[in-house]
Enzyme design. Structure first.
Site, PDB file in Angstrom:
ATOM      1  N   LEU A   1       0.827  -1.213   0.000  1.00  0.00           N
ATOM      2  CA  LEU A   1       0.000   0.000   0.000  1.00  0.00           C
ATOM      3  C   LEU A   1       0.857   1.258   0.000  1.00  0.00           C
ATOM      4  CD1 LEU A   1      -2.675  -1.035   2.662  1.00  0.00           C
ATOM      5  CD2 LEU A   1      -2.980  -0.939   0.185  1.00  0.00           C
ATOM      6  N   GLY A   2       2.043   1.192   0.577  1.00  0.00           N
ATOM      7  CA  GLY A   2       2.902   2.365   0.628  1.00  0.00           C
ATOM      8  C   GLY A   2       4.194   2.056   1.363  1.00  0.00           C
TER       9      GLY A   2
ATOM     10  N   GLY B   1       7.566   4.082   3.605  1.00  0.00           N
ATOM     11  CA  GLY B   1       7.998   5.292   4.293  1.00  0.00           C
ATOM     12  C   GLY B   1       9.226   5.041   5.124  1.00  0.00           C
ATOM     13  N   GLY B   2       9.624   6.066   5.899  1.00  0.00           N
ATOM     14  CA  GLY B   2      10.833   5.975   6.697  1.00  0.00           C
ATOM     15  C   GLY B   2      10.749   4.944   7.794  1.00  0.00           C
TER      16      GLY B   2
ATOM     17  N   ASP C   1       5.416  12.978  13.894  1.00  0.00           N
ATOM     18  CA  ASP C   1       5.438  12.934  12.425  1.00  0.00           C
ATOM     19  C   ASP C   1       4.059  13.298  11.879  1.00  0.00           C
ATOM     20  OD1 ASP C   1       6.583  12.679   9.959  1.00  0.00           O
ATOM     21  OD2 ASP C   1       6.472  10.505   9.882  1.00  0.00           O
TER      22      ASP C   1
END
Length: 752
Positions: free
Chosen positions: A427-428, A430-431, A546
């Protein structure tokens, strides 16, 4: 001596054959080389020598060279080499910014490359930033028009710090950004900028910052690179024929590129289009007639035993023939040549050997599988303990009987839910990790995050965070369902939110029109309520750390769901701030936190102010596409509010006539974005202000705009207490902590 000479000759012949097999060919009467670079068809130096203009190569002399050099005409990139496997290696320039000793910008270069036909390979390239006062930013668009942005900070105080960090791009003098999978980037931009004192503190050994995209494995950082002399680095591009699949292209044989009889078609894996290859046993160029030629295996070292005759058998095979009076297949790995009089004995020996080999194979396989299973069990137990499984079990025992306690999933459950974490389920990225879509056995759709936590010192805070987040029952927080600790890195299981992120809805032109002012104000109110709850109402205060539009998910009703607590920190009750390694997202990072490393709840207030500015303006938090003075949205927004230019920066999709309420929300955002944390409001104050504005606006939307006297009457009429649970979704909070309309009427704008 004769034997050695014969073996040497065989090796020389083999080298020639393999060299020919690897040597690509061009069309008849067409140049094969441009300078020292081979130009294989479908590429060519002229239109008659290339498949079409897509594969045309400019071969010219430059002012700095004495020989011809190949360039891609679309982007003017120098070609280093071309592989028929679909990879094109080119040279990309270095971007930099240099300063004088007093911090004045001396010169600045950035690179923006438009690759019309050949996108960059995302998994085989990365961006590097080099410097001691530098941040590098990488932006790109893929063939579908989807944008991507990433950045990293390279920082150091002395040259000794950098020397100790040689060969590593961990952030001291050098940092790197990985390009995510699943993209075929056709537009790439990258650049650098000073982050604190414009290199004045490190000018004697690092006057400039550098950023460049480079092929994986071809660059190793060295302290001498702080004064980088190299102007370009190799980058891998992806090429293929056309934009059709093999099945589609084969319907029109006149334009079908695989011309050789012994060639096959393969769909490109990284983009649309296809590639041609010679079948096994053949070599050459499959893109023109008779381009694939049979490899004569008899001219290279083979398995024929001494005395046997080698016969080349197209396609791509060979056989060995024993001399007269002998039998067998004549191969070292088969039945060697033997006298026919020994036929019966050899049959018995062969049978015994076969039975023995089968028994050994079965026994070895059984022992291997048993050992592998035992190692797997021990490895799962090791990971479970390493990731804090025993500590989590103690926490679960302490909260036994509560349905809200996190569930501990097995790795088998999550492998089944995600089809073994297949790329199609991503789905995605990131960090903090990669998120996969999964379907549990009870048919619940979930989001599974594969974290990047592998520091033993972070185990206890991580377990505490899992337990606390699993107990948060807030309607605007993505629910944490549980975790898995049997893998090398922990896996977190969240409820699935289907409607994407606030970032996608704001910055996609097709989606942003759906976000009315009412919806945007409600999303702001809901997000502020979550942060106020985490700071003030949770049993143990939590700083999100964040807050950004990509971490605010929207469900089917466009209700806000705050997510991604991977960077969050739990604040001890006797502390107001904690010291941490600076972490955050470019454009949202609190400048005071960045300079002091002191994390407070006011850091979340600043990041929320950037999100509020995004909701009002529809602009991204940071963008190199805007003029330099407008790249940072927070600075641009605060300046516009102070100059009274709110209407100039409002998103054109906001159709709202009540300008006064828009100004009130803008003033709240401006206060959140103040540089000093002590001058910012608390999230509780922000949540109360937005709740009050939303109540009045909702009344106006329902009945038409009312006068200010009616608004005052509305405030008096709604003087009953607004429960915190309705405002920020409390967890057993009593009415003594509720918001009242008297509190709402205390304007942050007029009261400070």
């Amino acid at each position: 001596m004769v034997v050695h000479i014969k073996q040497l000759l065989q090796m020389m012949v083999a080298a020639v054959i393999y060299s020919e097999a690897a040597q690509p060919e061009s069309l008849p009467n067409c140049p094969t080389m441009c300078g020292s670079v081979t130009i294989p068809y479908p590429f060519g130096i002229t239109e008659d020598c290339s498949l079409d203009n897509t594969f045309l190569i400019n071969c010219n002399k430059t002012s700095s060279t004495t020989t011809h050099v190949p360039f891609l005409p679309q982007s003017n990139q120098r070609v280093i080499n071309i592989s028929l496997d679909g990879v094109l290696r080119v040279a990309w320039p270095v971007a930099s910014d240099c300063y004088t000793e007093n911090g004045t910008l001396l010169n600045k270069t950035s690179s923006a490359i438009n690759m019309t036909y050949f996108p960059a390979l995302p998994t085989r390239n990365k961006m590097i930033a080099v410097g001691c006062d530098t941040f590098g930013v990488f932006t790109a668009n893929d063939s579908g028009g989807n944008g991507y942005m990433a950045g990293c900070v390279a920082y150091c105080k002395s040259l000794d710090d950098v020397v100790e960090n040689d060969q590593s791009c961990s952030g001291t003098g050098c940092c790197e950004v990985l390009i995510p999978r699943g993209h075929a980037f056709t537009e790439v931009s990258y650049g650098t900028s000073g982050i604190t004192k414009n290199h004045t503190l490190v000018h004697d050994f690092n006057p400039c910052g550098y950023a460049f995209v480079v092929e994986n494995g071809t660059y190793s950082f060295n302290s001498t690179d702080l004064k980088l002399e190299k102007k370009e680095f190799p980058v891998l591009l992806d090429w293929a024929i056309g934009n059709q699949t093999c099945e589609q292209a084969q319907k029109n044989l006149s334009s079908y590129a695989c011309k050789a009889d012994k060639s096959t078609c393969h769909n490109s894996t990284g983009r649309s289009g296809y590639l041609c290859r010679c079948i096994d046993g053949y070599y050459g160029n499959p893109y023109f007639n008779d381009g694939c030629k049979d490899i004569d295996e008899c001219k290279v070292p083979n398995d024929c035993v001494k005395g046997a005759t080698c016969n080349n058998n197209p396609p791509g095979s060979y056989s060995c023939k024993c001399p007269a009076g002998y039998e067998g297949d004549g191969k070292n790995n088969g039945t060697r040549c033997s006298h026919k009089s020994r036929e019966e004995l050899m049959s018995i020996i062969a049978l015994c050997v076969s039975v023995t080999l089968v028994a050994l194979l079965v026994g070895s396989l059984y022992a291997y599988l048993a050992l592998k299973k035992r190692k797997l069990i021990k490895l799962k137990v090791h990971f479970f303990r390493q990731n804090g499984g025993l500590l989590l079990q103690q926490q679960i025992e302490r909260h036994r009987g509560s349905s809200e306690t996190a569930k501990v999933f097995t790795v088998e459950e999550l492998n089944e839910a995600t089809n073994n974490f297949h790329e199609s389920r991503i789905l995605g990225q990131g960090g903090q990790g990669t998120v996969y879509k999964g379907v549990l056995q009870d048919k619940r759709i979930v989001a599974i995050k594969k974290s990047k936590i592998n520091d033993p010192k972070q185990i206890e805070p991580f377990i505490n965070e899992v337990v606390i987040l699993s107990k948060i029952n807030h309607r605007n927080v993505v629910k944490l369902l549980g975790c898995c600790l049997e893998t090398e890195v922990p896996l977190l299981v969240y409820e699935f939110i289907p409607n994407g992120t606030l970032y996608e809805h704001l910055h996609d032109q097709n989606q942003s029109t759906k976000l009315t002012w009412k919806t945007r104000l409600r999303i702001a109110k809901e997000t502020a309520g979550v942060l106020a709850y985490l700071h003030s109402a949770a049993s143990t205060p939590v700083i999100h750390r964040d807050v950004k539009s990509t971490n605010i998910l929207l469900d089917d009703n466009l209700t806000a769901k705050v997510s991604d607590f991977g960077a969050s920190r739990i604040v001890p009750l006797d502390h107001t701030q904690i010291t941490t390694l600076v972490q955050g997202t470019l454009g949202y990072l609190d400048p005071e936190y960045f300079h002091t490393s002191q994390l407070t709840d006011k850091s979340d207030v600043y990041s929320f102010g950037v999100v509020l500015a995004e909701l009002l303006t529809g602009k991204k938090a940071f963008s190199f596409a805007r003029p330099e003075e407008e790249r940072n949205l927070a600075m641009c927004f605060a300046s516009s509010i102070k100059e009274g230019r709110l209407l100039d920066i409002l998103d054109r999709n906001i159709n709202e006539t009540n300008i006064e309420k828009l100004k009130e929300v803008a003033d709240i955002a401006e206060m959140c974005l103040r540089v000093k944390g002590e001058e910012r409001p608390t999230m509780k104050e922000v949540a109360m202000e937005l709740e009050g504005i939303f109540v009045i606006e909702e009344h106006n939307w329902a009945r038409g705009n009312t006068s200010s006297e009616e608004n005052e009457s509305l405030l008096k009429a709604t003087s009953s207490i607004i429960d915190v649970e309705d405002s920020i979704g409390g967890n057993g909070i009593t009415s003594s902590n509720a918001y009242s309309t008297n509190e709402i009427s205390m304007s942050l704008i007029g009261g400070r």
